[in-house]
Scaffold this motif. Sequence first.
Motif, short mmCIF file in Angstrom:
data_model
loop_
_atom_site.label_atom_id
_atom_site.label_comp_id
_atom_site.label_asym_id
_atom_site.label_seq_id
_atom_site.Cartn_x
_atom_site.Cartn_y
_atom_site.Cartn_z
N ILE A 119 -18.82 39.15 49.66
CA ILE A 119 -19.03 40.60 49.75
C ILE A 119 -20.06 40.97 50.84
CG2 ILE A 119 -20.75 40.63 47.87
CD1 ILE A 119 -18.11 43.34 48.34
N VAL A 120 -21.00 40.06 51.11
CA VAL A 120 -21.98 40.32 52.18
C VAL A 120 -21.23 40.37 53.53
CG1 VAL A 120 -24.08 39.53 53.33
CG2 VAL A 120 -23.78 39.11 50.88
N TRP A 121 -20.39 39.37 53.74
CA TRP A 121 -19.61 39.32 54.98
C TRP A 121 -18.63 40.49 55.07
CZ3 TRP A 121 -19.19 38.35 59.76
CH2 TRP A 121 -17.96 38.25 60.41
N GLN A 122 -17.93 40.79 53.96
CA GLN A 122 -16.97 41.91 53.99
C GLN A 122 -17.68 43.22 54.36
OE1 GLN A 122 -14.66 42.07 50.39
NE2 GLN A 122 -13.47 40.26 50.95
N ALA B 107 -20.51 43.47 56.06
CA ALA B 107 -20.90 43.37 57.48
C ALA B 107 -19.71 43.68 58.38
CB ALA B 107 -21.45 41.96 57.77
N ARG B 108 -18.55 43.17 58.00
CA ARG B 108 -17.33 43.40 58.79
C ARG B 108 -17.02 44.89 58.92
NH1 ARG B 108 -14.48 40.42 62.22
NH2 ARG B 108 -12.53 41.36 61.56
N LEU B 109 -17.22 45.59 57.82
CA LEU B 109 -16.92 47.02 57.82
C LEU B 109 -17.73 47.73 58.90
CD1 LEU B 109 -16.16 49.35 54.93
CD2 LEU B 109 -18.07 49.98 56.37
N VAL B 110 -19.02 47.40 58.98
CA VAL B 110 -19.88 48.02 60.00
C VAL B 110 -19.44 47.58 61.41
CG1 VAL B 110 -22.20 47.87 61.01
CG2 VAL B 110 -21.92 48.55 58.64
N LEU B 111 -19.17 46.28 61.56
CA LEU B 111 -18.77 45.80 62.88
C LEU B 111 -17.48 46.49 63.35
CD1 LEU B 111 -19.48 41.96 62.43
CD2 LEU B 111 -20.91 43.65 63.60
N GLU B 112 -16.53 46.63 62.40
CA GLU B 112 -15.26 47.29 62.76
C GLU B 112 -15.50 48.74 63.14
OE1 GLU B 112 -12.78 46.51 59.38
OE2 GLU B 112 -12.56 44.40 59.99
N ARG B 113 -16.26 49.45 62.31
CA ARG B 113 -16.46 50.88 62.58
C ARG B 113 -17.32 51.15 63.80
NH1 ARG B 113 -16.22 53.53 56.52
NH2 ARG B 113 -14.25 52.48 56.06
N ALA B 114 -18.11 50.14 64.19
CA ALA B 114 -18.92 50.29 65.41
C ALA B 114 -18.16 49.77 66.63
CB ALA B 114 -20.24 49.55 65.25
N GLY B 115 -16.93 49.31 66.41
CA GLY B 115 -16.13 48.79 67.53
C GLY B 115 -16.63 47.44 68.02
N ALA B 116 -17.28 46.66 67.12
CA ALA B 116 -17.86 45.38 67.56
C ALA B 116 -17.21 44.18 66.86
CB ALA B 116 -19.36 45.39 67.30
N ALA B 117 -16.05 44.39 66.25
CA ALA B 117 -15.42 43.29 65.50
C ALA B 117 -14.91 42.18 66.41
CB ALA B 117 -14.29 43.84 64.63
N GLU B 118 -14.61 42.53 67.65
CA GLU B 118 -14.17 41.51 68.62
C GLU B 118 -15.38 40.73 69.15
OE1 GLU B 118 -11.06 40.57 69.85
OE2 GLU B 118 -10.48 41.64 68.03
N SER C 265 -24.86 43.09 43.13
CA SER C 265 -23.75 43.32 44.07
C SER C 265 -24.12 44.42 45.05
CB SER C 265 -22.43 43.59 43.36
OG SER C 265 -22.40 44.88 42.82
N ALA C 266 -24.84 45.44 44.60
CA ALA C 266 -25.29 46.49 45.53
C ALA C 266 -26.20 45.89 46.59
CB ALA C 266 -26.04 47.58 44.76
N ALA C 267 -27.07 44.95 46.19
CA ALA C 267 -27.98 44.32 47.16
C ALA C 267 -27.19 43.57 48.22
CB ALA C 267 -28.95 43.38 46.44
N ALA C 268 -26.13 42.88 47.78
CA ALA C 268 -25.30 42.11 48.72
C ALA C 268 -24.59 43.05 49.71
CB ALA C 268 -24.29 41.27 47.95
N ILE C 269 -24.07 44.14 49.19
CA ILE C 269 -23.34 45.10 50.05
C ILE C 269 -24.30 45.72 51.07
CG2 ILE C 269 -22.21 47.38 50.01
CD1 ILE C 269 -21.07 46.49 47.20
N VAL C 270 -25.43 46.19 50.57
CA VAL C 270 -26.41 46.86 51.45
C VAL C 270 -26.92 45.88 52.52
CG1 VAL C 270 -28.73 47.88 51.46
CG2 VAL C 270 -27.04 48.63 49.77
N ALA C 271 -27.15 44.64 52.12
CA ALA C 271 -27.62 43.64 53.09
C ALA C 271 -26.60 43.43 54.21
CB ALA C 271 -27.90 42.31 52.38
N GLY C 272 -25.33 43.28 53.84
CA GLY C 272 -24.28 43.08 54.84
C GLY C 272 -24.20 44.26 55.81
N LEU C 273 -24.26 45.46 55.25
CA LEU C 273 -24.16 46.66 56.09
C LEU C 273 -25.36 46.78 57.03
CD1 LEU C 273 -23.01 49.23 53.34
CD2 LEU C 273 -21.58 48.25 55.15
N ILE C 274 -26.55 46.59 56.49
CA ILE C 274 -27.76 46.77 57.30
C ILE C 274 -27.92 45.64 58.32
CG2 ILE C 274 -30.31 46.77 57.16
CD1 ILE C 274 -30.09 48.67 54.84
N GLY C 275 -27.57 44.42 57.90
CA GLY C 275 -27.64 43.28 58.83
C GLY C 275 -26.72 43.50 60.03
N ALA C 276 -25.47 43.90 59.75
CA ALA C 276 -24.52 44.12 60.85
C ALA C 276 -24.93 45.33 61.68
CB ALA C 276 -23.11 44.31 60.28
N ASN C 277 -25.49 46.33 61.03
CA ASN C 277 -25.92 47.52 61.78
C ASN C 277 -27.03 47.16 62.78
OD1 ASN C 277 -25.63 50.31 62.28
ND2 ASN C 277 -27.47 50.74 61.07
#
Length: 313
Positions: free
Chosen positions: A69-72, A74-85, A107-119
């Motif tokens: 879920i952390v990676w998923q 993170a992926r969401l942010v990377l995709e929406r920022a156009g950085a998935a490639e 689970s909230a901690a894992a989600i927030v970490a992935g989003l903020i890390g990728a951001n």
Amino acid sequence: MDNETSSAKNIITVKVPGTSANCGSGFDCLGLAATIYNEFKFTFLEEKRLTISAVGEGADTIPNDEKNIVWQSARLVLERAGAAEKFQGAEISMNNRVPMSRGLGSSAAAIVAGLIGANAAVDNHFTRNDILKFATEIEGHPDNVAPAIFGGFTVSVVDKNLVHTYSFLPKIKLKLIVAVPDFPLSTKLARQVLPKTVPLKDAIFNVSRASMLVAALIEGKEKLLSIAFDDALHQPYRTKLVPGMEEVFTAAKKAGALGVVLSGAGPSLIAFSAANRRLENDIAAEMVHTFKKFDVQSTALILDLDTRGASLN
Ligand code: HSE
């Protein structure tokens, strides 16, 4: 610059607090962040390689592949920022202290970490409010992700697709005494036991208390807190899932707690006490002792309110 220094520079560290949803009367809208943290290290990679490792709570059960879920998140942010490639893979390591499936927001901690890390990897392309919106999309509700992001107590309202959150620090310094039972409880099961409709008097019971709770916390009115945490919308239906719950409530109040609630969908219970009374050790001992009478082994955590929310180091 040698390789070690250059790769060390790319490490992003994120620290996210554990959280508790509902706070009794604020079913599905109030939350708080506590001083217990999961820490995550990210190195985002150009190559399509994923390495995930975990130590601490639930380390053996955490998926180390695309399902993580952390990676998923993170992926969401990377995709929406156009950085998935640009960033197709990652090395992620985590040190988890928040107990899992205990109603403390792991689970909230894992989600927030992935989003903020990728951001952070995309130069903070998104604001914290954007992160809240994404986290709510993933988690399905904002009551844990909001305090994980902003810290303090949070009031969250979902209006159509928008999430509005107000985060505040109470005027009164509280100790949070958490009794964590040794069994997990799924939120799904804890929602299945709830009725589809509730009597108007129960709705009024909660609206009045949740309003009083927020006002009393902001104004520091300790006396008003004693009735403000009580709930008629979810806890009465969930007592059967947590043996000894009502008795632990009674014991904690007798030991001086201002209020006692089920943490999120349970099974952890949280008692609140005024820090200046120094009653937290007695309350913790009473909670653990009372659970034991119902054959429930539990661990007590004595925490403060986290005032900062998720942070990047
Ligand atoms: N507000 C949710 C519930 C919390 O009580 O079901 C889920 O973490």
